[in-house]
Enzyme design. Structure first.
Site, PDB file in Angstrom:
ATOM      1  N   HIS A 121       0.818  -1.213   0.000  1.00 32.49           N
ATOM      2  CA  HIS A 121       0.000   0.000   0.000  1.00 32.49           C
ATOM      3  C   HIS A 121       0.853   1.266   0.000  1.00 32.49           C
ATOM      4  O   HIS A 121       1.888   1.343   0.648  1.00 32.49           O
ATOM      5  CB  HIS A 121      -0.928   0.008   1.213  1.00 32.49           C
ATOM      6  CG  HIS A 121      -0.199  -0.108   2.522  1.00 32.49           C
ATOM      7  ND1 HIS A 121       0.292   0.976   3.195  1.00 32.49           N
ATOM      8  CD2 HIS A 121       0.110  -1.193   3.275  1.00 32.49           C
ATOM      9  CE1 HIS A 121       0.870   0.583   4.313  1.00 32.49           C
ATOM     10  NE2 HIS A 121       0.778  -0.731   4.389  1.00 32.49           N
ATOM     11  N   ASP A 122       0.417   2.224  -0.784  1.00 32.60           N
ATOM     12  CA  ASP A 122       0.969   3.577  -0.812  1.00 32.60           C
ATOM     13  C   ASP A 122       2.382   3.652  -1.376  1.00 32.60           C
ATOM     14  O   ASP A 122       3.060   4.672  -1.211  1.00 32.60           O
ATOM     15  CB  ASP A 122       0.930   4.215   0.587  1.00 32.60           C
ATOM     16  CG  ASP A 122      -0.451   4.165   1.207  1.00 32.60           C
ATOM     17  OD1 ASP A 122      -1.368   4.779   0.628  1.00 32.60           O
ATOM     18  OD2 ASP A 122      -0.635   3.498   2.243  1.00 32.60           O
ATOM     19  N   GLY A 139       5.058  -1.119   2.735  1.00 30.52           N
ATOM     20  CA  GLY A 139       4.223   0.049   2.526  1.00 30.52           C
ATOM     21  C   GLY A 139       4.992   1.353   2.490  1.00 30.52           C
ATOM     22  O   GLY A 139       6.033   1.505   3.132  1.00 30.52           O
TER      23      GLY A 139
END
Length: 270
Positions: A121-122, A139
């Protein structure tokens, strides 16, 4: 018209542009958008709020846009955005972002992503990168343009990898890798600069000389990071043809977290 194999399950709400090809047994969710000329192989899963640009090649068993593995995630409509002309090989997994991290995981253009790569994520990955087999990002990792990650490279969350940097096979990154640096080891340490890669990309001898000077300031003169930045900034005057390269390094170093720092070199090896 898009060419969809009869065994594929494509939600009617999905947006598929002209010439998209969907292979056997692939599943495409309702919030997926796919640009013209992209091909998706067999047994893939494309879900979530996922946008895929033009002319990508997505190989079998790839998973894109599924919920991330952050325990704080509560199903918010976060995104995965993939640019154009990327090659994504088998068993790669790229997840949507989180609200806390800005809501978007992003892959740029013209990237070569080998089998089993992972974008958590991200993550923000630039363009023209190469991820060898099993390169894995936790992440919030950022990877600059033209970076190369060797096979089984593992990157800790929030670490940044600068443009034109390179990691060796099985590198384990807990600290930032500045632009142009080659890193190796567990944990990774700086070994040299990616001079051969720069030559292949058309860097002049003058620009490479400036990169060598930046390497010297960071790793060969025993300077603190603040002192090294001052030395590097001065190179814009003595090496005007490399002003953009100096600015790239300066801006990257300005964003280094004091606790995480940058990869350092073992004495006598950088």
């Amino acid at each position: 018209m898009a060419r969809i194999h009869p065994t594929a399950l494509v939600d009617p709400k999905a947006e598929l542009d002209a010439d998209v090809e969907i292979g056997p047994y692939t599943v495409v969710g309702p919030h997926v958008r796919i640009g013209a000329g992209t091909t998706v192989g067999a047994h893939c899963v494309l879900d979530g709020h996922t946008t895929i640009g033009r002319d990508n090649r997505i190989y079998p068993f790839v998973s894109l846009g599924l919920p991330n593995q952050d325990k704080k995630y509560r199903g918010e409509p976060c995104q995965l955005v993939i640019g154009e002309r990327n090659t994504i090989r088998e068993y790669s997994t790229y997840h949507v972002g989180t609200v806390q991290g800005g809501g978007v995981t992003r892959l740029g253009d013209d990237n070569w992503m080998m089998a089993y790569t992972h974008l958590a994520h991200d993550c923000m990955v630039g363009s023209h990168t190469i991820f060898a087999n099993n390169a894995q990002l936790a992440g919030h990792v950022q990877v600059g343009d033209w970076a190369i990650l060797g096979g089984f490279t593992v990157v800790h969350q929030f670490v940044r990898i600068g443009a034109h940097a390179m990691t060796a096979m099985c590198a384990l990154l807990f600290a930032d890798v500045p632009p142009f640096v080659m890193a190796q080891g567990q944990p990774a340490q700086a070994r040299s600069m990616n001079f051969e890669g720069l030559r292949r990309r058309g860097f002049s001898a003058q620009r490479i000389a400036a990169v060598k000077a930046m390497h010297k300031a960071l790793y060969r003169e025993g300077l603190t990071l603040v002192q090294a930045v001052e030395r590097i900034e001065a190179l814009a005057q003595t090496h005007p043809e490399a002003a953009a390269d100096v600015a790239l390094m300066r801006d990257f170093l300005a964003g280094v977290d004091a606790q995480r720092g940058i990869v350092r070199a073992r004495r006598g090896e950088a």
